[in-house]
Design a protein around this motif. Structure first.
Motif, PDB file in Angstrom:
ATOM      1  N   GLU A 157     -32.414 -38.088  31.059  1.00 34.36           N
ATOM      2  CA  GLU A 157     -33.450 -39.107  30.848  1.00 34.36           C
ATOM      3  C   GLU A 157     -34.843 -38.526  31.072  1.00 34.36           C
ATOM      4  O   GLU A 157     -35.791 -38.863  30.357  1.00 34.36           O
ATOM      5  CB  GLU A 157     -33.211 -40.298  31.783  1.00 34.36           C
ATOM      6  N   GLU A 158     -34.961 -37.667  32.062  1.00 32.70           N
ATOM      7  CA  GLU A 158     -36.253 -37.045  32.335  1.00 32.70           C
ATOM      8  C   GLU A 158     -36.673 -36.128  31.186  1.00 32.70           C
ATOM      9  O   GLU A 158     -37.855 -36.093  30.809  1.00 32.70           O
ATOM     10  CB  GLU A 158     -36.197 -36.264  33.649  1.00 32.70           C
ATOM     11  N   VAL A 159     -35.717 -35.375  30.631  1.00 33.41           N
ATOM     12  CA  VAL A 159     -36.030 -34.492  29.506  1.00 33.41           C
ATOM     13  C   VAL A 159     -36.477 -35.313  28.301  1.00 33.41           C
ATOM     14  O   VAL A 159     -37.485 -34.993  27.646  1.00 33.41           O
ATOM     15  CB  VAL A 159     -34.804 -33.626  29.144  1.00 33.41           C
ATOM     16  N   LEU A 160     -35.762 -36.380  28.000  1.00 29.19           N
ATOM     17  CA  LEU A 160     -36.150 -37.228  26.872  1.00 29.19           C
ATOM     18  C   LEU A 160     -37.514 -37.867  27.118  1.00 29.19           C
ATOM     19  O   LEU A 160     -38.314 -38.028  26.184  1.00 29.19           O
ATOM     20  CB  LEU A 160     -35.092 -38.299  26.637  1.00 29.19           C
ATOM     21  N   GLY A 161     -37.795 -38.203  28.373  1.00 27.16           N
ATOM     22  CA  GLY A 161     -39.099 -38.773  28.699  1.00 27.16           C
ATOM     23  C   GLY A 161     -40.240 -37.800  28.485  1.00 27.16           C
ATOM     24  O   GLY A 161     -41.345 -38.189  28.099  1.00 27.16           O
ATOM     25  N   VAL A 162     -39.971 -36.515  28.729  1.00 23.67           N
ATOM     26  CA  VAL A 162     -40.987 -35.482  28.526  1.00 23.67           C
ATOM     27  C   VAL A 162     -41.443 -35.445  27.073  1.00 23.67           C
ATOM     28  O   VAL A 162     -42.629 -35.233  26.778  1.00 23.67           O
ATOM     29  CB  VAL A 162     -40.423 -34.106  28.942  1.00 23.67           C
ATOM     30  N   PHE A 163     -40.507 -35.648  26.146  1.00 23.36           N
ATOM     31  CA  PHE A 163     -40.818 -35.550  24.719  1.00 23.36           C
ATOM     32  C   PHE A 163     -40.987 -36.919  24.050  1.00 23.36           C
ATOM     33  O   PHE A 163     -41.177 -36.974  22.830  1.00 23.36           O
ATOM     34  CB  PHE A 163     -39.710 -34.763  24.004  1.00 23.36           C
ATOM     35  N   GLU A 178     -31.083 -37.211  18.280  1.00 24.34           N
ATOM     36  CA  GLU A 178     -30.917 -38.651  18.103  1.00 24.34           C
ATOM     37  C   GLU A 178     -32.189 -39.425  18.423  1.00 24.34           C
ATOM     38  O   GLU A 178     -32.437 -40.489  17.857  1.00 24.34           O
ATOM     39  CB  GLU A 178     -29.767 -39.143  18.984  1.00 24.34           C
ATOM     40  N   SER A 179     -33.017 -38.883  19.319  1.00 22.71           N
ATOM     41  CA  SER A 179     -34.247 -39.579  19.731  1.00 22.71           C
ATOM     42  C   SER A 179     -35.430 -39.287  18.825  1.00 22.71           C
ATOM     43  O   SER A 179     -36.444 -39.980  18.909  1.00 22.71           O
ATOM     44  CB  SER A 179     -34.612 -39.177  21.170  1.00 22.71           C
TER      45      SER A 179
END
Length: 450
Positions: A76-82, A106-107
């Motif tokens: 979740e933190e990695v996806l939040g970064v981008f 997917e995001s």
């Protein structure tokens, strides 16, 4: 000189064993004999010559079996970064089972080119299946670790592994000549994922050859070991599962843990335990390893090495009984196994060499995220990011006069190429640690290209 004979040794290994048995080079030094002076401690470990093992395939542990449970750390933190960023291209330098890469695909529907590297060929099939489920057209390429430079002009160049690549100004990484369908497409078509059997150290050159240098939309490194590697006894990474002392990320690697444990001198073993394991009892452990191999013969398995270092539930020999609780809770062999693994794979040297090139490959505004699992990795990433952000090393500021430190600081800021997004690293929350205890030591640091 009388020729030395060694009973029970295959003829092909005779010269190696005779070399190891010479005074000053022996696996078991003579009592009281002075050891040879070592070369400077900061020399590359590759300079130590050891017999080259045969390539090993680990596919029976991973790729040939159904995909094992694998939980991407700090997802979740990695996806939040981008989040919210426009990412037409992405580099995952430690693909593993493909969890992070699939989630990024997917995001970000705008993502068209995913370039991924991983030394562990056993995980490629699992990652490929995961990326296909995320909607990508996947192709796998041979090892790119020894690429020859590509000409700056147009046209194509053939490189080792029969991989044909276009010159950088063509903006495309082509497939083997007999399979044009594997070529990385330009933006505007379906997403394409390319898995390269190589270390992330090859990432900057692969990105340059793909025409992505300076325009990469984002990048990620998830350092350390995957659960699949730790759980496979044949890989030799874990003291919790009895297996051969291997520890190679790449089965074709030239150096194994068995070679280090059984042929390196006590001084060399102590050095890597101290520098790569931050082991306080490095002298005692190095001495016990040498004593054990001289007394009982070569150490061949993880359980043999772990028993020499110490046993869980009590301090290892050489440790103080009054050690802190956190230290007692850790298996005594943890830092020894970490040190040997880092030495086998040259992990820190690769990390320090790769980070500047990956930062250079980013487009303005693009981010590079790195997940670390121990203090040595985290320190290397932190310092590399600070240097790229135009900050002086703390050691420089301490030794320089105030006026010179100020001038150097101003000069460094003018040369900054990134801004540090995470002044303090992001760490897993309690819920993630409860769900995946192996995530407890993870730290995420991020920079953004200026």
């Amino acid at each position: 000189m009388m020729r030395m004979t060694l009973r029970g040794v295959p003829p092909a290994l005779g010269p190696v064993c005779r070399a190891l048995a010479r005074p000053g080079l022996g696996v078991c030094p003579r009592p009281g004999a002075p050891q040879r002076a070592l070369r400077p401690l900061n020399r590359p470990l590759a300079s130590i010559q050891t017999p080259e093992p045969a390539a090993t395939s680990f596919s029976n542990d991973a790729a040939a079996a159904p995909a094992p449970p694998h939980i991407p750390v700090l997802l979740e933190e990695v996806l939040g970064v981008f989040k919210g960023a426009h990412i037409p291209s992405f580099f995952d330098g430690t693909l593993g089972a493909g969890g992070h890469a699939a989630a990024v695909l997917e995001s970000h529907p705008e993502l068209r080119v995913l370039l991924a590297t991983d030394l562990d060929a056993a995980a490629h099939a699992i990652a490929a299946a995961r990326l296909r489920r995320a909607g990508a057209a996947v192709s796998r390429h041979p090892n790119l670790g020894s690429l020859s430079p590509t000409a700056a002009g147009g046209g194509h160049t053939t490189v080792p592994g029969d991989l044909t690549v276009a010159a950088p100004n063509k903006g495309i990484l082509a497939a083997p000549a007999d399979d044009p369908e594997m070529a990385i497409p330009r933006p505007g078509t379906a997403p394409s994922a390319h898995i390269l059997h190589a270390s992330f150290l090859a990432g900057p050159e692969a990105l340059w050859r793909a025409g992505l240098a300076g325009s990469l939309g984002g990048g990620l490194l998830d350092l350390g070991l995957s659960s699949m590697q730790l759980d496979a006894a044949a890989r030799g990474f874990s003291f919790g599962k009895d297996g051969p002392l291997d520890m190679r990320m790449d089965g074709a690697g030239a150096l194994t843990a068995e070679q280090i444990v059984n042929t390196w001198s006590e001084d060399e073993l102590g050095r890597i335990l101290r520098e790569y394991g931050e082991e306080r009892s490095w002298r005692g452990i190095a001495r016990r390893i040498v004593e054990a191999r001289c007394r009982d013969g070569p150490l061949l398995t993880t359980s043999q090495l772990a028993s020499v270092v110490g046993h869980p539930g009590r301090p290892s020999p050489g440790r103080k009984a009054g050690a802190r609780k956190a230290t007692r809770a850790k298996h005594p062999a943890t830092q020894t196994f970490q040190a040997i693994r880092i030495a086998v794979n040259g992990e820190l040297a690769c990390l320090e060499a790769a980070l500047p090139g990956l930062i250079d490959a980013l487009a303005p505004g693009a981010r590079l995220a790195v997940i670390t699992f121990h203090s040595l990795e985290d320190r290397a990433v932190k310092m590399a990011f600070k240097r790229a952000a135009g900050e002086l090393d703390p050691g420089d500021e301490e030794v320089l006069p105030a006026w010179l430190a100020s001038a150097r600081r101003d000069q460094a800021k003018e040369q900054a190429v990134v801004r540090v997004v995470t002044r303090r690293p992001l760490v897993p929350g309690e819920a993630e640690v409860a769900r995946n205890p192996r995530a407890r030591s993870a730290k995420l640091r991020v920079v953004e290209k200026l």
